[in-house]
Design a protein around this motif. Sequence first.
Motif, PDB file in Angstrom:
ATOM      1  N   ALA A  48       0.835  -1.196   0.000  1.00  0.00           N
ATOM      2  CA  ALA A  48       0.000   0.000   0.000  1.00  0.00           C
ATOM      3  C   ALA A  48       0.874   1.251   0.000  1.00  0.00           C
ATOM      4  O   ALA A  48       2.004   1.234   0.480  1.00  0.00           O
ATOM      5  CB  ALA A  48      -0.912   0.019   1.225  1.00  0.00           C
ATOM      6  N   VAL A  49       0.324   2.321  -0.538  1.00  0.00           N
ATOM      7  CA  VAL A  49       1.009   3.610  -0.556  1.00  0.00           C
ATOM      8  C   VAL A  49       0.268   4.547   0.392  1.00  0.00           C
ATOM      9  O   VAL A  49      -0.962   4.644   0.344  1.00  0.00           O
ATOM     10  CB  VAL A  49       1.017   4.198  -1.989  1.00  0.00           C
ATOM     11  N   LEU A  50       1.015   5.228   1.262  1.00  0.00           N
ATOM     12  CA  LEU A  50       0.396   6.180   2.182  1.00  0.00           C
ATOM     13  C   LEU A  50      -0.077   7.399   1.394  1.00  0.00           C
ATOM     14  O   LEU A  50       0.655   7.911   0.541  1.00  0.00           O
ATOM     15  CB  LEU A  50       1.386   6.630   3.248  1.00  0.00           C
ATOM     16  N   VAL A  51      -1.303   7.838   1.680  1.00  0.00           N
ATOM     17  CA  VAL A  51      -1.846   9.036   1.040  1.00  0.00           C
ATOM     18  C   VAL A  51      -2.506   9.901   2.110  1.00  0.00           C
ATOM     19  O   VAL A  51      -3.053   9.392   3.081  1.00  0.00           O
ATOM     20  CB  VAL A  51      -2.874   8.703  -0.068  1.00  0.00           C
ATOM     21  N   GLY A  52      -2.455  11.181   1.902  1.00  0.00           N
ATOM     22  CA  GLY A  52      -3.095  12.079   2.848  1.00  0.00           C
ATOM     23  C   GLY A  52      -2.316  12.172   4.144  1.00  0.00           C
ATOM     24  O   GLY A  52      -1.261  11.561   4.312  1.00  0.00           O
ATOM     25  N   PRO A  53      -2.852  12.940   5.081  1.00  0.00           N
ATOM     26  CA  PRO A  53      -2.141  13.145   6.342  1.00  0.00           C
ATOM     27  C   PRO A  53      -2.316  11.987   7.317  1.00  0.00           C
ATOM     28  O   PRO A  53      -3.203  11.155   7.160  1.00  0.00           O
ATOM     29  CB  PRO A  53      -2.820  14.402   6.902  1.00  0.00           C
ATOM     30  N   ALA A  54      -1.465  11.985   8.327  1.00  0.00           N
ATOM     31  CA  ALA A  54      -1.621  11.064   9.443  1.00  0.00           C
ATOM     32  C   ALA A  54      -2.889  11.449  10.198  1.00  0.00           C
ATOM     33  O   ALA A  54      -3.349  12.586  10.125  1.00  0.00           O
ATOM     34  CB  ALA A  54      -0.410  11.161  10.367  1.00  0.00           C
ATOM     35  N   TYR A  55      -3.459  10.483  10.918  1.00  0.00           N
ATOM     36  CA  TYR A  55      -4.688  10.755  11.662  1.00  0.00           C
ATOM     37  C   TYR A  55      -4.710  10.009  12.984  1.00  0.00           C
ATOM     38  O   TYR A  55      -3.979   9.049  13.189  1.00  0.00           O
ATOM     39  CB  TYR A  55      -5.933  10.353  10.850  1.00  0.00           C
ATOM     40  N   ALA A  56      -5.587  10.481  13.856  1.00  0.00           N
ATOM     41  CA  ALA A  56      -5.983   9.747  15.058  1.00  0.00           C
ATOM     42  C   ALA A  56      -7.504   9.813  15.092  1.00  0.00           C
ATOM     43  O   ALA A  56      -8.087  10.884  14.922  1.00  0.00           O
ATOM     44  CB  ALA A  56      -5.394  10.362  16.314  1.00  0.00           C
ATOM     45  N   GLU A 129      -8.595  13.646  14.360  1.00  0.00           N
ATOM     46  CA  GLU A 129      -7.609  14.704  14.219  1.00  0.00           C
ATOM     47  C   GLU A 129      -6.756  14.302  13.025  1.00  0.00           C
ATOM     48  O   GLU A 129      -6.244  13.174  12.971  1.00  0.00           O
ATOM     49  CB  GLU A 129      -6.720  14.828  15.462  1.00  0.00           C
ATOM     50  N   PHE A 130      -6.629  15.199  12.051  1.00  0.00           N
ATOM     51  CA  PHE A 130      -5.756  14.985  10.900  1.00  0.00           C
ATOM     52  C   PHE A 130      -4.574  15.927  11.058  1.00  0.00           C
ATOM     53  O   PHE A 130      -4.755  17.143  11.211  1.00  0.00           O
ATOM     54  CB  PHE A 130      -6.482  15.254   9.582  1.00  0.00           C
ATOM     55  N   TYR A 131      -3.366  15.378  11.025  1.00  0.00           N
ATOM     56  CA  TYR A 131      -2.148  16.130  11.291  1.00  0.00           C
ATOM     57  C   TYR A 131      -1.537  16.561   9.959  1.00  0.00           C
ATOM     58  O   TYR A 131      -0.914  15.760   9.255  1.00  0.00           O
ATOM     59  CB  TYR A 131      -1.184  15.285  12.126  1.00  0.00           C
ATOM     60  N   LEU A 132      -1.725  17.834   9.598  1.00  0.00           N
ATOM     61  CA  LEU A 132      -1.370  18.328   8.274  1.00  0.00           C
ATOM     62  C   LEU A 132       0.079  18.778   8.155  1.00  0.00           C
ATOM     63  O   LEU A 132       0.533  19.079   7.060  1.00  0.00           O
ATOM     64  CB  LEU A 132      -2.305  19.477   7.879  1.00  0.00           C
ATOM     65  N   SER A 133       0.801  18.830   9.248  1.00  0.00           N
ATOM     66  CA  SER A 133       2.172  19.331   9.245  1.00  0.00           C
ATOM     67  C   SER A 133       3.171  18.189   9.389  1.00  0.00           C
ATOM     68  O   SER A 133       2.858  17.138   9.927  1.00  0.00           O
ATOM     69  CB  SER A 133       2.366  20.325  10.385  1.00  0.00           C
ATOM     70  N   GLU A 134       4.371  18.443   8.915  1.00  0.00           N
ATOM     71  CA  GLU A 134       5.455  17.475   9.043  1.00  0.00           C
ATOM     72  C   GLU A 134       5.939  17.433  10.490  1.00  0.00           C
ATOM     73  O   GLU A 134       5.885  18.450  11.197  1.00  0.00           O
ATOM     74  CB  GLU A 134       6.621  17.842   8.122  1.00  0.00           C
ATOM     75  N   PRO A 135       6.429  16.267  10.952  1.00  0.00           N
ATOM     76  CA  PRO A 135       6.841  16.133  12.364  1.00  0.00           C
ATOM     77  C   PRO A 135       7.923  17.123  12.789  1.00  0.00           C
ATOM     78  O   PRO A 135       7.972  17.511  13.946  1.00  0.00           O
ATOM     79  CB  PRO A 135       7.368  14.698  12.450  1.00  0.00           C
ATOM     80  N   VAL A 143      -0.474  22.453  11.887  1.00  0.00           N
ATOM     81  CA  VAL A 143      -1.897  22.549  11.593  1.00  0.00           C
ATOM     82  C   VAL A 143      -2.556  21.182  11.810  1.00  0.00           C
ATOM     83  O   VAL A 143      -2.087  20.174  11.293  1.00  0.00           O
ATOM     84  CB  VAL A 143      -2.138  23.011  10.137  1.00  0.00           C
ATOM     85  N   THR A 144      -3.633  21.172  12.585  1.00  0.00           N
ATOM     86  CA  THR A 144      -4.395  19.970  12.877  1.00  0.00           C
ATOM     87  C   THR A 144      -5.855  20.230  12.541  1.00  0.00           C
ATOM     88  O   THR A 144      -6.427  21.224  13.020  1.00  0.00           O
ATOM     89  CB  THR A 144      -4.275  19.581  14.361  1.00  0.00           C
ATOM     90  N   ARG A 145      -6.448  19.370  11.705  1.00  0.00           N
ATOM     91  CA  ARG A 145      -7.884  19.479  11.409  1.00  0.00           C
ATOM     92  C   ARG A 145      -8.654  18.645  12.425  1.00  0.00           C
ATOM     93  O   ARG A 145      -8.322  17.479  12.654  1.00  0.00           O
ATOM     94  CB  ARG A 145      -8.188  18.967   9.999  1.00  0.00           C
ATOM     95  N   LEU A 146      -9.671  19.230  13.019  1.00  0.00           N
ATOM     96  CA  LEU A 146     -10.530  18.564  13.989  1.00  0.00           C
ATOM     97  C   LEU A 146     -11.822  18.241  13.245  1.00  0.00           C
ATOM     98  O   LEU A 146     -12.526  19.145  12.796  1.00  0.00           O
ATOM     99  CB  LEU A 146     -10.799  19.494  15.167  1.00  0.00           C
ATOM    100  N   VAL A 147     -12.120  16.946  13.096  1.00  0.00           N
ATOM    101  CA  VAL A 147     -13.202  16.509  12.220  1.00  0.00           C
ATOM    102  C   VAL A 147     -14.195  15.637  12.999  1.00  0.00           C
ATOM    103  O   VAL A 147     -13.835  14.580  13.513  1.00  0.00           O
ATOM    104  CB  VAL A 147     -12.649  15.740  11.001  1.00  0.00           C
ATOM    105  N   PHE A 148     -15.454  16.090  13.043  1.00  0.00           N
ATOM    106  CA  PHE A 148     -16.527  15.382  13.706  1.00  0.00           C
ATOM    107  C   PHE A 148     -17.533  14.905  12.646  1.00  0.00           C
ATOM    108  O   PHE A 148     -18.344  15.713  12.172  1.00  0.00           O
ATOM    109  CB  PHE A 148     -17.254  16.294  14.707  1.00  0.00           C
TER     110      PHE A 148
END
Length: 151
Positions: A48-56, A129-135, A143-148
């Motif tokens: 698999a190829v990672l796409v999009g941001p990391a999430y929790a 939570e989607f983590y849009l920034s590099e570590p 930048v973190t997107r908070l998604v409900f």
Amino acid sequence: MAGVDPHIENLEAWVSAGVRSNVPMAELHTVFDHAFSSVAAAAAGAGAVLVGPAYAEYFGMPTDVVDVEIGFGVDRVVEVPGVTVTQRPAMAAAVGTHVGPYDTLSDSYAELMPWLEEQQVELTGSMFEFYLSEPDEDPATTVTRLVFPLA
């Protein structure tokens, strides 16, 4: 409430690959690096190829123990040993944006939650939570997107 910019938006379908665990709230910050590296390695090993941001993804309201799945979007459904791969449907969601260090996320939630209540929308049993920034990015500008997701 310009800081969080709450709004409703439609999210596209996506595939996630993550590991779920119950973690004491006080230790939550310690599990991310290991989870991200193990999911990335396992997903790559399965082709698999990672796409999009990391999430929790957080299940239920956090208490002193947090039920959380940590991972990445991947390019397709694939079997990944030890990892939960889920086809996520397109959905409407209430979304806010946090800019700043992770240890100040609670300030953005404190801003977003009253807005959510005012909207009188029905939420699902989890949020992301989607983590849009590099570590290695400056914590002040992360930048973190908070998604409900809406039911």
